[in-house]
Design an enzyme around this catalytic site. Structure first.
Site, PDB file in Angstrom:
ATOM      1  N   GLY A 165       0.720  -1.149   0.065  1.00 42.24           N
ATOM      2  CA  GLY A 165      -0.010   0.026   0.257  1.00 42.24           C
ATOM      3  C   GLY A 165       0.723   1.151  -0.055  1.00 42.24           C
ATOM      4  O   GLY A 165       1.610   1.440   0.770  1.00 42.24           O
ATOM      5  N   PHE A 198      -0.957   6.886   2.740  1.00 43.36           N
ATOM      6  CA  PHE A 198      -0.282   7.840   3.802  1.00 43.36           C
ATOM      7  C   PHE A 198       0.771   6.817   4.728  1.00 43.36           C
ATOM      8  O   PHE A 198       1.863   7.109   5.012  1.00 43.36           O
ATOM      9  CB  PHE A 198      -1.244   8.529   4.532  1.00 43.36           C
ATOM     10  CG  PHE A 198      -1.906   9.905   3.896  1.00 43.36           C
ATOM     11  CD1 PHE A 198      -0.823  10.634   3.472  1.00 43.36           C
ATOM     12  CD2 PHE A 198      -2.953   9.693   3.556  1.00 43.36           C
ATOM     13  CE1 PHE A 198      -1.353  11.844   2.786  1.00 43.36           C
ATOM     14  CE2 PHE A 198      -3.467  10.962   2.790  1.00 43.36           C
ATOM     15  CZ  PHE A 198      -2.707  12.138   2.432  1.00 43.36           C
ATOM     16  N   GLU A 242     -18.373  18.112   2.201  1.00 44.32           N
ATOM     17  CA  GLU A 242     -17.624  18.507   1.212  1.00 44.32           C
ATOM     18  C   GLU A 242     -18.344  18.597  -0.079  1.00 44.32           C
ATOM     19  O   GLU A 242     -18.410  19.730  -0.790  1.00 44.32           O
ATOM     20  CB  GLU A 242     -16.240  18.143   0.852  1.00 44.32           C
ATOM     21  CG  GLU A 242     -15.067  18.613   2.098  1.00 44.32           C
ATOM     22  CD  GLU A 242     -13.962  17.814   2.155  1.00 44.32           C
ATOM     23  OE1 GLU A 242     -13.293  17.855   3.278  1.00 44.32           O
ATOM     24  OE2 GLU A 242     -13.936  16.735   1.908  1.00 44.32           O
ATOM     25  N   ASP A 256      -6.017   3.097   7.611  1.00 44.09           N
ATOM     26  CA  ASP A 256      -7.394   2.845   8.002  1.00 44.09           C
ATOM     27  C   ASP A 256      -7.536   0.990   7.897  1.00 44.09           C
ATOM     28  O   ASP A 256      -8.802   0.761   8.441  1.00 44.09           O
ATOM     29  CB  ASP A 256      -8.102   3.188   6.400  1.00 44.09           C
ATOM     30  CG  ASP A 256      -8.104   4.632   6.244  1.00 44.09           C
ATOM     31  OD1 ASP A 256      -7.693   5.419   7.238  1.00 44.09           O
ATOM     32  OD2 ASP A 256      -8.738   5.082   5.420  1.00 44.09           O
TER      33      ASP A 256
END
Lengths: 420, 420
Positions: free
Chosen positions: A8, A11, A168, A297
């Site tokens: 992955g 972040f 948003e 996550d």
């Protein structure tokens, strides 16, 4: 030489890799099925045509090219063999001494996967450009039709879930409708546009304090957004959304209601939590396999309040950096203790000049919060180039009210026979 | 009030519309099946990841929003009824008093349409992003494979046709391979990359003088491009390209060899030329239907040398402007004579700091020609915003050797079930 495999390039993975970069004793392989790292907090800007995909994404190879001990592989991880210490991918197999799993999360439709094709979520660039296509095509279709019912369907936008992404999206559609499109669609009465934000819980942005939720909600209402609280979606198809007895005719539904962790966790012989996350120890390792770490996550790490840390970029970044430091320290026979999350605050943006931010006891709202939001997001964008371009682009958008990337591009590459 | 319908928002259509904008006595409808005007001369930069789609495209509505007498419709024109003065589109029908057809051209495979899926052309944003995906995926696949034959197939890029687009693509791949990718693909020997530029004619860039073709060819060779002249492609599939007896194993073929005009011309009761273009009179109108005008790549207008004007942006722009002036003059009972093409010269770029340009007797080569090319292309980009961004982006790319938009994005939007 320790073989570290990171799965992955989000972040967590990128931050782990960077901090293991050029460190003696480590041979690192980063595997991702995409070639780019994505700055997900700004993905809604791509969906809403404020930014181009390349503004918020960079090839993982470019980010890591200065580290000679890191190899980047574009491959799809299918399974982990924790006993044999192997990651089995589509194109090859990768041995490890230490594994960092940081595969992130995707949308969850709470058992209604059939809703996805009508209500895309926002996790990848493909999804963002698909949402962009749907939203702008809806305005085009609304202008062309002479049937009032059709028109109202095309001008109704439903966003499910009032976390930061839902807010948003709703704010951006409301704002665009009010400030940008009116001038350009000469045949369209944009005052007929409806933007509905549906939230099953009692308030929007539930992670914030109540007064901040209130403020955000009133800013949304000013942009023309119809906020529905305490209402759960019971049905979605290509014509409508149902909320209990009420049927809302719409051709555009966006999903921002829930996430679940990457499926790769299921290949491990452990019990995952309800959101598919892997339970981990204080040092982010798995109890059964102390050489397998999980971050971002995909990890269920219990925070100070006894609840799992939320799936947010700062958590993932800190966990990635922590893991690199931990491995380097252990290699030297030292220990740095368990992971501790430093909460620097949280923020959400509603639209131009409107945001909320909270850091410890400091709360900001309105323009100041929006400036803070802008500043922090630009600061964190990976790599100077993007940071600079995004800054210029936003300054321009702010001054001009334009949305520069408002292109409707086909779903797929067309062949000769379809095209002309 | 004269009803003018313009089909096509390319250079010809946009320039006709702009010059009819806010002119008394005209009610203008511009129809395009896409929502954006595309600056096609820079499309190869999107394919080669130097620019993002939004850098070279702008919504037609945005370009024309200040003209209150122009209506923009996103629709697909299927047929023209020249007697009843109607354009029949997918969503509706549009009556006209005067019609401007400017539908452009697409690739022609000279009767081998089956080649298209193996060898995409470069006319639309979808095609550009597909080419980008194929080129960068080839490098990714080459790095992963351990089979030498496979690797060499993935590292062989064949470009068919050595006009400006073919030369730009070949030059860009050669340059990228040499200057950008070597650092980032640690497992790959980029010196094994082969870029072949195949041209059936006796030299590349045949529209230029022979010495300039020579110079361009030697610049290409310096970038490692293998230029094959006088060789015609006889077969293309997903494994190889055949040139007579020679078989070149390759997984990436790009088509830049020929174009034909839009199919819409076929719905007119006239004989088209071999390239599908509509023959027109001195005022760009059709002989049989003096109220139907044709401009840009779709028009066959005989130039001073007795040959049709080439399908180039300057021709289309001048024809669009001319038509607007003609209609305005005629409305006032005046005449402005036939269309005259003002040849301001031509240019082609090979790579960083390398181009050729020719204007009358002036010829430029190398860095100076490249600067001129850069300047003129930025100048012509529609709308200040794009112009400015492209300038900043290019300056940055030039200084850093980066290609900012190097994202590999899937062919299509993926559903839940395919993803993760």
């Amino acid at each position: 030489m320790k073989k570290v495999v990171i799965i992955g390039g989000g972040f967590a993975g990128i931050n782990a890799a960077r901090n293991l970069g050029n460190k003696e004793g480590f041979d690192v392989t980063l595997i991702d099925r995409r070639n780019h790292h994505l700055f997900q907090p700004l993905l809604y800007q791509v969906a809403m045509a404020g930014l181009s995909p390349a503004d918020i994404a960079a090839p993982i190879r470019t980010i890591l090219k200065k580290y000679k001990n890191i190899k980047v592989v574009m491959d799809y991880a299918k399974k982990i063999d924790p006993e044999d210490k192997k990651v089995i991918c589509k194109a090859g197999e990768y041995d490890f001494d230490l594994l960092i799993m940081a595969c992130g999360a995707r949308h969850s439709y709470f058992g209604h996967n059939e809703w996805e094709k009508y209500a895309p979520g926002l996790k990848t660039i493909n999804q963002a450009t698909e949402i962009r296509r749907r939203v702008f095509m809806a305005f085009e279709k609304a202008e062309k039709t002479e049937n009032d019912l059709e028109m109202s369907k095309h001008l109704t936008f439903v966003i499910v879930g009032a976390g930061p992404t839902g807010v948003e999206l709703a704010g951006a559609i409301g704002e665009m409708n009010r400030y940008t499109l009116g001038d350009e669609f000469s045949q369209l009465d944009v005052s007929k546009t409806r933007v509905l934000l549906i939230e099953a819980g009692p308030r929007i942005l539930a992670a914030f304090d109540e007064d901040q939720s209130q403020r955000a909600q009133s800013d949304l209402v000013k942009l023309g957004v119809d906020v529905r609280l305490g209402q759960a979606v019971t049905h979605i198809d290509d014509q409508c959304v149902k909320l209990g007895d009420e049927t809302i005719q719409t051709s555009t539904v966006l999903w921002a209601a829930g996430v679940e962790a990457s499926r790769l966790g299921k290949s491990l012989p452990v019990e995952l939590d309800r959101a598919g996350r892997v339970p981990i120890e204080e040092d982010l390792s798995m109890k059964q396999f102390p050489y397998i770490f999980v971050a971002g996550d995909q990890a269920n790490f219990t925070g100070k309040d006894g609840r799992p840390l939320p799936g947010m970029a700062p958590v993932a970044m800190q966990q990635g950096r922590y893991l690199a430091k931990l491995l380097v320290a252990r290699e030297k026979g030292k220990d740095i203790g368990g992971f501790k999350y430093v909460d620097k605050g949280k923020m959400a943006t509603i639209g131009r000049s409107s945001a909320i931010a909270q850091a410890g006891k400091i709360k900001l709202e309105g323009f100041i919060a929006w400036l803070a939001w802008l500043f922090i997001h630009i600061l964190y964008l990976s790599g100077f180039k993007n940071r600079f371009f995004v800054f210029v682009q936003w300054t321009w958008s702010y001054l001009s009210f334009h949305r520069g990337a408002r292109l409707i591009i086909g779903k797929k590459w067309r062949f000769y026979s379809d095209d002309d």
